[in-house]
Design a protein around this motif. Structure first.
Motif, mmCIF file in Angstrom:
data_model
loop_
_atom_site.group_PDB
_atom_site.id
_atom_site.type_symbol
_atom_site.label_atom_id
_atom_site.label_comp_id
_atom_site.label_asym_id
_atom_site.label_seq_id
_atom_site.Cartn_x
_atom_site.Cartn_y
_atom_site.Cartn_z
ATOM 1 N N HIS A 1 48.416 32.399 -67.891
ATOM 2 C CA HIS A 1 47.717 32.839 -68.703
ATOM 3 C C HIS A 1 46.096 32.890 -68.037
ATOM 4 O O HIS A 1 45.284 33.855 -68.307
ATOM 5 C CB HIS A 1 47.703 32.572 -70.157
ATOM 6 N N ALA A 2 45.836 31.540 -67.791
ATOM 7 C CA ALA A 2 44.422 31.267 -67.238
ATOM 8 C C ALA A 2 43.997 32.346 -65.835
ATOM 9 O O ALA A 2 43.153 32.895 -65.793
ATOM 10 C CB ALA A 2 44.152 29.812 -67.019
ATOM 11 N N LEU A 3 45.242 32.582 -64.984
ATOM 12 C CA LEU A 3 45.038 33.310 -63.989
ATOM 13 C C LEU A 3 44.935 34.500 -64.514
ATOM 14 O O LEU A 3 43.899 35.303 -63.797
ATOM 15 C CB LEU A 3 46.458 33.221 -63.180
ATOM 16 N N SER A 4 45.623 35.220 -65.142
ATOM 17 C CA SER A 4 45.437 36.612 -65.596
ATOM 18 C C SER A 4 43.931 36.768 -66.226
ATOM 19 O O SER A 4 43.601 37.772 -65.912
ATOM 20 C CB SER A 4 46.418 36.717 -66.651
ATOM 21 N N LEU B 1 31.897 29.441 -66.511
ATOM 22 C CA LEU B 1 32.976 30.225 -67.086
ATOM 23 C C LEU B 1 34.116 30.265 -65.803
ATOM 24 O O LEU B 1 35.029 29.826 -66.069
ATOM 25 C CB LEU B 1 32.590 31.703 -67.374
ATOM 26 N N ALA B 2 33.489 30.580 -64.663
ATOM 27 C CA ALA B 2 34.657 30.481 -63.299
ATOM 28 C C ALA B 2 35.156 29.219 -63.009
ATOM 29 O O ALA B 2 36.487 29.189 -63.149
ATOM 30 C CB ALA B 2 33.845 31.137 -62.233
ATOM 31 N N ARG B 3 34.291 28.252 -63.374
ATOM 32 C CA ARG B 3 34.742 26.893 -62.941
ATOM 33 C C ARG B 3 35.774 26.355 -63.928
ATOM 34 O O ARG B 3 36.799 25.794 -63.664
ATOM 35 C CB ARG B 3 33.709 25.896 -62.833
ATOM 36 N N GLY B 4 35.394 26.762 -65.209
ATOM 37 C CA GLY B 4 36.369 26.369 -66.345
ATOM 38 C C GLY B 4 37.514 27.099 -66.310
ATOM 39 O O GLY B 4 38.795 26.551 -66.632
ATOM 40 N N GLY B 5 37.543 28.402 -66.115
ATOM 41 C CA GLY B 5 38.908 28.942 -65.557
ATOM 42 C C GLY B 5 39.715 28.574 -64.535
ATOM 43 O O GLY B 5 40.918 28.185 -64.822
ATOM 44 N N VAL B 6 39.122 28.159 -63.406
ATOM 45 C CA VAL B 6 39.898 27.307 -62.283
ATOM 46 C C VAL B 6 40.561 26.093 -63.093
ATOM 47 O O VAL B 6 41.505 25.644 -62.637
ATOM 48 C CB VAL B 6 39.029 27.054 -61.342
ATOM 49 N N CYS C 1 46.788 13.375 -69.861
ATOM 50 C CA CYS C 1 45.762 13.184 -71.029
ATOM 51 C C CYS C 1 44.245 13.341 -70.533
ATOM 52 O O CYS C 1 43.705 13.550 -71.350
ATOM 53 C CB CYS C 1 46.298 11.871 -71.513
ATOM 54 N N GLN C 2 43.925 13.093 -69.323
ATOM 55 C CA GLN C 2 42.813 12.914 -69.037
ATOM 56 C C GLN C 2 42.185 14.249 -68.727
ATOM 57 O O GLN C 2 40.885 14.283 -68.990
ATOM 58 C CB GLN C 2 42.862 12.085 -67.579
ATOM 59 N N GLN C 3 42.892 15.395 -68.895
ATOM 60 C CA GLN C 3 42.514 16.539 -68.911
ATOM 61 C C GLN C 3 42.438 17.264 -70.019
ATOM 62 O O GLN C 3 41.932 18.446 -70.057
ATOM 63 C CB GLN C 3 43.169 17.569 -67.597
ATOM 64 N N THR D 1 37.287 24.306 -73.018
ATOM 65 C CA THR D 1 37.029 25.469 -72.309
ATOM 66 C C THR D 1 37.677 26.796 -72.823
ATOM 67 O O THR D 1 37.107 27.763 -73.109
ATOM 68 C CB THR D 1 37.734 25.448 -70.731
ATOM 69 N N ILE D 2 38.855 26.646 -73.425
ATOM 70 C CA ILE D 2 39.389 27.707 -74.200
ATOM 71 C C ILE D 2 38.682 28.084 -75.396
ATOM 72 O O ILE D 2 38.676 28.958 -76.071
ATOM 73 C CB ILE D 2 41.190 27.150 -74.342
ATOM 74 N N LEU D 3 38.326 27.000 -76.245
ATOM 75 C CA LEU D 3 37.587 27.242 -77.420
ATOM 76 C C LEU D 3 36.413 27.982 -77.082
ATOM 77 O O LEU D 3 35.925 29.079 -77.826
ATOM 78 C CB LEU D 3 37.258 26.026 -78.112
ATOM 79 N N GLU D 4 35.663 27.762 -76.077
ATOM 80 C CA GLU D 4 34.568 28.347 -75.731
ATOM 81 C C GLU D 4 34.727 29.661 -75.156
ATOM 82 O O GLU D 4 34.017 30.865 -75.355
ATOM 83 C CB GLU D 4 33.551 27.724 -74.578
#
Length: 480
Positions: free
Chosen positions: A105-108, A140-145, A186-188, A195-198
Motif C-alpha cells: 500500500h505504501a508503494l501504491s 512526505l516522500a521520505r516518510g513514504g519510503v 518495535c524500533q520502527q 507517518t500514516i496518521l500525518e
C-alpha cells in the motif's frame, strides 16, 4: 463506433497494459477497454510439480506481493495435508501478511499515485513521478519510503529476505520471530504510525480539491467482496467471504471460500489475457449497460474490505473508518487511496498488539503429514484483494490442475467501466491532451493493478492508447 484511441503503455502500474477508447460518429466516447497484453502461464507450467514446491514457485509470480502468493499457496498445502497448523504458525503468517499489506500500500500511494495528488494532473510529466515528489515534498516522500521499509522489515525478520521469502510451507512456517527481529520491528513502529496518521490528515485535506475526481473516477454501483471474520470484523488472512451491494446490503455472507466456483464465474475476453470474474448469482454484466445494478460486476481490495466489514477492529483505524463512511462515497474507486491509508493504520496497530504474544518465539511451527486430500483451495486477502489458489494433485502429490484467481482480475470489469467513465467526461473528439491521458491512467492506478500476478506474464510495464473509427481504422495512437 467511428474512432479508437489507444494509450500504450499505461504508466506507474505494475505490469504491461494498454487502453482502447472507442468514439462514435460524433466524436463522443462510446466505450473503453483496459487490455492486459502479457502472458506467463503459471497455471500450466506448474502442472506436474510437487505441491510442496508451490509456495516458493508462486511467490515468484510477483516481486511486489510475493507474500500473498506464498501464504495462499501454503494454505492450499495445509488442506492437501488435512492438517491444522500450530497456533504460533498462524500468528506468524498473519504478522507477515500485515507487513506485506503495509509495504505494498505504501508503494501504491507514495510512489505511484502521490505524484498526481501532490503535483497535479496537469503538471509536467517529466516531474510527475516519485522524484518530483521528493523535490517538492521531501518529508512526505521520505516518510513514504520509510513506511514501506517498515513493512519490508517485518517480512525480512520473519522470512529472512524482503522479497520472495521461502518461509511459509504446507503445514506451517520454517522459523519464528527472533528477539532481535522483534526489537527491530518495535524500533520502527512509532515512526510508521506517525507517518500514516500525518498522511491521513493530508489526504483528507486534499479531498477538498479532488471532488470532481471523486465523482468521476470509477463512481458507479457495483458489488463488493472480501473476507470478514465470524463477527464481521475486517479480515486479511482467514474467515469467510461476504458480498454486499452498492447500498451496503449483504447479498451473501459466511460464504465458504472453498466453494468459490459456486458463486464466482470466470469469463474471458478476446482482447486481454486478464480474466473477468463475476458474481454468478447475478450473472455476467452486460457491458453495454453502464448503470445497471442487477449484474455480477464486483470489486475487491481495500475499498471493498472497508465497505463489507462491520468494524475494522483497532482503535485509531476504527475512528478513521467512521470518518471514511461519513463521506458516503464508498462507490468511488478514487477512495481506494483513502482505504489503503486506513488499512496501513490498522496493520500497524495489529502488529503493535501482536508483538507481545510469546507464541511468536515458539518452536512448534509445523504440522507434518502426507497427502490426505486430492483437491484444496487456499484463500487470503492480498493488498489488492481476495486471492484464491486452487490445486488438484495425484496420489504422489504432483499437481494435475492449478487455478489462480487474482484480485486484479476480479477488478477487471470495474476497471473497464472506470476507464470508460473517465474518458466520457474528458474526451470529446480525436485529440488527446496529455493531462486527459494521465487522468485515464490514474483511474487504473486507483485500483493498483498487479498485472504480473493477474496474467502471470513477463515483460515490462508500458501503456498504449488507440483511437479507432467505426470502420476499424486506427486514427490516433499514444505510447508511454
Amino acid at each position: 463506433m467511428s474512432k479508437r484511441i489507444v494509450i500504450n503503455p499505461v504508466t506507474r502500474i505494475e505490469g504491461h497494459a494498454k487502453i482502447s477508447i472507442y468514439l462514435d460518429d460524433q466524436g463522443e466516447v462510446a466505450d473503453a477497454r483496459f487490455h492486459v497484453t502479457e502472458f506467463r502461464g503459471f497455471e500450466k507450467f506448474c502442472e506436474g510439480r510437487p505441491f510442496w514446491e508451490m509456495p516458493g514457485i508462486t511467490a515468484r509470480i510477483c516481486g511486489i506481493c510475493p507474500v500473498s502468493h506464498l501464504l495462499a499457496s501454503a494454505k492450499s498445502g495445509d488442506r492437501l495435508l488435512a492438517v491444522q497448523v500450530p497456533p504460533a504458525a498462524e500468528k506468524l503468517r498473519r504478522l507477515m501478511n500485515l507487513g506485506q499489506i503495509i509495504q505494498s500500500h505504501a508503494l501504491s500511494f507514495f510512489h505511484l499515485s502521490s505524484p498526481d495528488l501532490l503535483l497535479g494532473w496537469e503538471s509536467d510529466p517529466a516531474q510527475r513521478n516519485v522524484f518530483g515528489v521528493m523535490a517538492t515534498e521531501p518529508a512526505l516522500a521520505r516518510g513514504g519510503v520509510r513506511l514501506r521499509q517498515f513493512g519490508q522489515t517485518v517480512i525480512e525478520q520473519l522470512g529472512g529476505r524482503k522479497i520472495h521469502p521461502a518461509w511459509a510451507v504446507p503445514g506451517g512456517v520454517r522459523s519464528s520471530l527472533s528477539r532481535v527481529g522483534r526489537q527491530q520491528i518495535c524500533q520502527q513502529l512509532s515512526e510508521a504510525k506517525k507517518t500514516i496518521l500525518e498522511t491521513l490528515t493530508l489526504f483528507k485535506k486534499l479531498l477538498e480539491d479532488f471532488q470532481e475526481e471523486v465523482h468521476i473516477f470509477g463512481n458507479f454501483p457495483s458489488l463488493f467482496m472480501g473476507l470478514v471474520g465470524a463477527d464481521g470484523t475486517w479480515e486479511h488472512y482467514d474467515g469467510c467471504l461476504r458480498v454486499v451491494d452498492s447500498g451496503g446490503n449483504i447479498l451473501g455472507d459466511q460464504l465458504d471460500p472453498s466453494n468459490y466456483r459456486d458463486f464466482i464465474g470466470e469469463a474471458v475476453q478476446p482482447d486481454s489475457y486478464l480474466k473477468s470474474p463475476y458474481y454468478k448469482p447475478l450473472g455476467y454484466p452486460d457491458q453495454t449497460q453502464h448503470c445497471r445494478l442487477e449484474n455480477g460486476l464486483y470489486r475487491v481490495g481495500p475499498l471493498a474490505r472497508l465497505n463489507i466489514c462491520d468494524r475494522i477492529g483497532t482503535p485509531l483505524a476504527e475512528i478513521e473508518l467512521q470518518r471514511f463512511r461519513q463521506y458516503d462515497m464508498g462507490n468511488s474507486s478514487f477512495f481506494y487511496h483513502y482505504a489503503r491509508l486506513i488499512e496501513i493504520l490498522t496493520c500497524i496497530e495489529r502488529i503493535e498488539l501482536a508483538l507481545d504474544d510469546p507464541d511468536l518465539q515458539s518452536h512448534h511451527l509445523r504440522a507434518r503429514a502426507d497427502v490426505n486430500q486430492h483437491e484444496a483451495i487456499g484463500v487470503g486477502e492480498a493488498p489488492r484483494g481476495t486471492l484464491f489458489h486452487h490445486y488438484k494433485i495425484d496420489d504422489t502429490g504432483l499437481l494435475t490442475y492449478v487455478n489462480l484467481v487474482i484480485a486484479t482480475g476480479q477488478n477487471n470489469l470495474a476497471m473497464n467501466r472506470t476507464v470508460a467513465q473517465i474518458a466520457r467526461h474528458y474526451i470529446h473528439g480525436p485529440q488527446i491532451p496529455e493531462p486527459m491521458l494521465n487522468r485515464v491512467e490514474a483511474g487504473i492506478r486507483a485500483f493498483d493493478p498487479c498485472l504480473s500476478c493477474s496474467t502471470h506474464a513477463f515483460g515490462k510495464m508500458p501503456l498504449q492508447l488507440q483511437l479507432i473509427s467505426a470502420e476499424g481504422q486506427l486514427l490516433a495512437e499514444c505510447y508511454r
